[in-house]
Design an enzyme around this catalytic site. Structure first.
Site, PDB file in Angstrom:
ATOM      1  N   ASP A  43       0.857  -1.195   0.000  1.00  9.98           N
ATOM      2  CA  ASP A  43       0.000   0.000   0.000  1.00  9.98           C
ATOM      3  C   ASP A  43       0.890   1.240   0.000  1.00  9.98           C
ATOM      4  OD1 ASP A  43      -3.244   0.274   1.189  1.00  9.98           O
ATOM      5  OD2 ASP A  43      -2.010   2.067   0.941  1.00  9.98           O
ATOM      6  N   GLY A  48      -4.962   5.053   2.734  1.00  9.85           N
ATOM      7  CA  GLY A  48      -4.995   4.031   3.783  1.00  9.85           C
ATOM      8  C   GLY A  48      -4.226   4.461   5.022  1.00  9.85           C
ATOM      9  N   PHE A  85      -7.270  -4.239  -3.882  1.00  5.24           N
ATOM     10  CA  PHE A  85      -8.196  -3.210  -3.395  1.00  5.24           C
ATOM     11  C   PHE A  85      -7.715  -1.811  -3.762  1.00  5.24           C
ATOM     12  CE2 PHE A  85      -8.371  -6.842  -0.619  1.00  5.24           C
ATOM     13  CZ  PHE A  85      -9.724  -7.054  -0.450  1.00  5.24           C
ATOM     14  N   ALA A  86      -6.467  -1.705  -4.228  1.00  3.89           N
ATOM     15  CA  ALA A  86      -5.858  -0.381  -4.415  1.00  3.89           C
ATOM     16  C   ALA A  86      -6.480   0.334  -5.607  1.00  3.89           C
ATOM     17  CB  ALA A  86      -4.351  -0.532  -4.618  1.00  3.89           C
ATOM     18  N   THR A 129     -17.074  -3.013  -8.609  1.00  6.54           N
ATOM     19  CA  THR A 129     -18.098  -2.123  -8.041  1.00  6.54           C
ATOM     20  C   THR A 129     -19.415  -2.216  -8.797  1.00  6.54           C
ATOM     21  OG1 THR A 129     -18.677   0.217  -7.800  1.00  6.54           O
ATOM     22  CG2 THR A 129     -17.070  -0.275  -9.474  1.00  6.54           C
ATOM     23  N   TYR A 153     -15.054   6.419 -13.014  1.00  2.15           N
ATOM     24  CA  TYR A 153     -14.589   5.460 -11.998  1.00  2.15           C
ATOM     25  C   TYR A 153     -15.099   4.048 -12.341  1.00  2.15           C
ATOM     26  CZ  TYR A 153     -15.148   2.767  -7.699  1.00  2.15           C
ATOM     27  OH  TYR A 153     -15.177   1.752  -6.777  1.00  2.15           O
ATOM     28  N   LYS A 157     -13.026   0.421 -13.505  1.00  2.00           N
ATOM     29  CA  LYS A 157     -13.175  -0.918 -12.926  1.00  2.00           C
ATOM     30  C   LYS A 157     -13.624  -1.931 -13.979  1.00  2.00           C
ATOM     31  CE  LYS A 157     -12.191  -0.161  -8.578  1.00  2.00           C
ATOM     32  NZ  LYS A 157     -11.371  -0.963  -7.682  1.00  2.00           N
TER      33      LYS A 157
END
Ligand SMILES: NC(=O)c1ccc[n+]([C@@H]2O[C@H](COP(=O)([O-])OP(=O)(O)OC[C@H]3O[C@@H](n4cnc5c(N)ncnc54)[C@H](O)[C@@H]3O)[C@@H](O)[C@H]2O)c1
Length: 342
Positions: A43, A48, A85-86, A129, A153, A157
């Site tokens: 990360d 985060g 998840f980044a 998402t 966005y 994804k």
């Protein structure tokens, strides 16, 4: 609070969790560590928090857009599975900087995919998402619904999902994409919760207003074709999300091409959330009517039949009272987020 997965790691099973210092990733990393998996969190701490990374995980401070560095981390740590998840994930920002958003999210996934292929990783799981489905999807949204992202966005994804398709087809790495609806709630027993800055998610915003940390809640549009005129969303507790990741990781030992919608299957309007927080906390919350925001779909509710039927997943912690109760306690105990723990 309960998680339903009883998993035993295979010998040498090692999960690299990119973005594991963030809200969802840290909860998943926590559950993996608790189940005995070896975990490396990669990360850059851009959104985060170092304190969110479990003590038993190895932490690598790294910008996942750096192709050479990511390859080196993989070559040295030799993970068997990757969870990504980044990402940048603010819909409004993605309109202001669409190319930057797409480049950021796509580059991370490409770098992780490349390094995974170079080092013999066997499975790759992506945070996707509900935004990939866009504004016209019929509700509840099933996995077969057309992918028509309604904002940059969501488009980024959808592109990352395409990368997975070709990664799997050309390397045999088994892939999964989990399309989350609205992640929410906290894991109090482990000092984990939601701490975004700026915060754009409704439940923490309403709770911060209840705590007097902001002066009210903006309602963006109250003329939608819903019972009270406000948008409807599906809230899923972050521990249920973590459970879905572990179940999917286990399924990836033998199956690939997995695509699951992860939501509770129930929708609540913005006003219903405000009233529910008022009820749970006993505080009155001032609201302000604002114009609609670009790209906000009227309703997003998951059909979660596929993951229920194939993996036996259940949203056992996703009742509204559990979500709001856990989020409320997190914010009361951590008014400055993870800075409270310093
Ligand atoms: N939270 C939700 O409700 C929700 C809903 C749908 C999808 N998602 C997706 O789930 C994922 C996690 O969401 P979240 O709410 O936990 O977000 P988050 O911002 O809390 O976590 C993202 C993490 O990725 C890290 N990161 C970002 N860019 C990086 C880079 N270049 N290199 C290394 N690390 C980087 C951040 O520091 C952070 O720790 C995201 O991919 C998001 O798009 C979230």
């Amino acid at each position: 609070m309960a998680n339903t997965t009883r998993a035993t790691p295979l010998p040498n099973e090692h999960v690299l969790v990119a973005g594991g210092a963030g809200y969802v990733g840290s909860h998943v990393a926590w559950l993996l560590c608790r189940l005995g998996f070896k975990v490396t969190v990669l990360d850059d701490l851009s959104t985060g928090h170092r304190h969110a990374v479990p003590h038993s995980a190895t932490f690598v401070h790294c910008d996942a857009r750096d192709t050479a560095l990511v390859s080196r981390v993989f070559a040295e740590s030799r993970p068997t599975a990757v969870m990504n998840f980044a990402a940048l994930s603010l819909v409004g920002d993605s309109y202001r900087n669409p190319i930057g958003y797409i480049a950021h999210n796509l580059t991370i996934t490409l770098n992780l995919a490349k390094a995974a292929a170079e080092t013999g990783v066997s499975s790759f799981l992506l945070s996707s998402t509900a935004s990939i489905f866009g504004n016209e999807a019929s509700q509840p949204i099933a996995e077969e619904a057309p992918v028509r992202p309604g904002n940059p966005y969501g488009e980024s994804k959808a592109m990352c999902e395409q990368v997975l398709r070709w990664l799997e087809a050309t390397t045999g790495i088994r892939t999964a994409a989990l399309r989350y609806f609205n992640a929410s709630g906290a894991l109090l027993s482990s000092n984990l919760g939601e701490a975004h800055d700026p915060e754009t998610h409704l439940i923490p915003i309403v709770i911060q207003a209840a705590l007097g940390l902001r002066d009210g809640v903006d309602i963006f549009g109250d003329d939608y074709p819903t019972a009270d005129g406000t948008c409807i969303r599906d809230y899923v507790h972050v521990l249920d999300l973590a459970d879905a990741h572990v179940k999917t990781l286990l399924a990836l030992r033998t199956a690939g091409g997995l695509r699951y919608n992860i939501g509770s299957g129930r929708g609540y309007s913005v006003r219903q959330i405000v009233h529910a927080v008022e009820r749970e906390t006993g505080h009155r919350i001032p609201v302000r009517r604002r114009p609609r925001r670009e790209g906000d779909p009227t309703t997003l509710i998951a059909c979660n039949d596929r993951i229920r039927n194939e993996l036996g997943w259940r949203p056992v912690n996703s009742g509204l009272a559990t979500i709001i109760g856990s989020a409320w306690k997190w914010h009361v105990n951590h008014p400055s987020g993870f800075d409270t723990l310093r």
